[in-house]
Design a protein around this motif. Structure first.
Motif: not given
Length: 73
Positions: A51-52, A44-45, A47-48
Motif C-alpha cells: 500500500q505504501l 499484514s506487513e 499488505k502495508e
C-alpha cells in the motif's frame, strides 16, 4: 486422614508419560498457533508495504533496485 493405595512404579511412570504426552500435544498446538500468527503478521506487513509503495507511486521493481543498491553500498 487415610491415603488411598499407593500406585506401583509402573503406574506412576505411565501416569507421568501420559501427562508428558498431553503436554507435548499442547506444545504442538501452540507451535501451530504461533506459525499461524507469524503468517498473518507477515501478510499484514506485506499488505502495508504494498500500500505504501502504491501511494508513493513506486513499483516493486524500483523498490527492489533501491534496496539492492543500499546493500552493495
Amino acid at each position: 486422614m487415610a491415603r488411598g493405595a499407593r500406585k506401583s512404579y509402573e503406574e506412576q511412570l505411565q501416569a507421568v508419560e501420559e501427562q508428558m504426552e498431553r503436554c507435548n500435544q499442547r506444545l504442538n498446538k501452540l507451535k501451530e498457533e504461533r506459525e499461524m500468527i507469524f503468517e498473518k503478521k507477515k501478510k499484514s506487513e506485506m499488505k502495508e508495504l504494498y500500500q505504501l509503495l502504491k501511494e508513493q507511486n513506486v513499483s516493486i521493481e524500483d523498490a527492489v533496485k533501491l534496496l539492492s543498491q543500499k546493500e552493495s553500498a
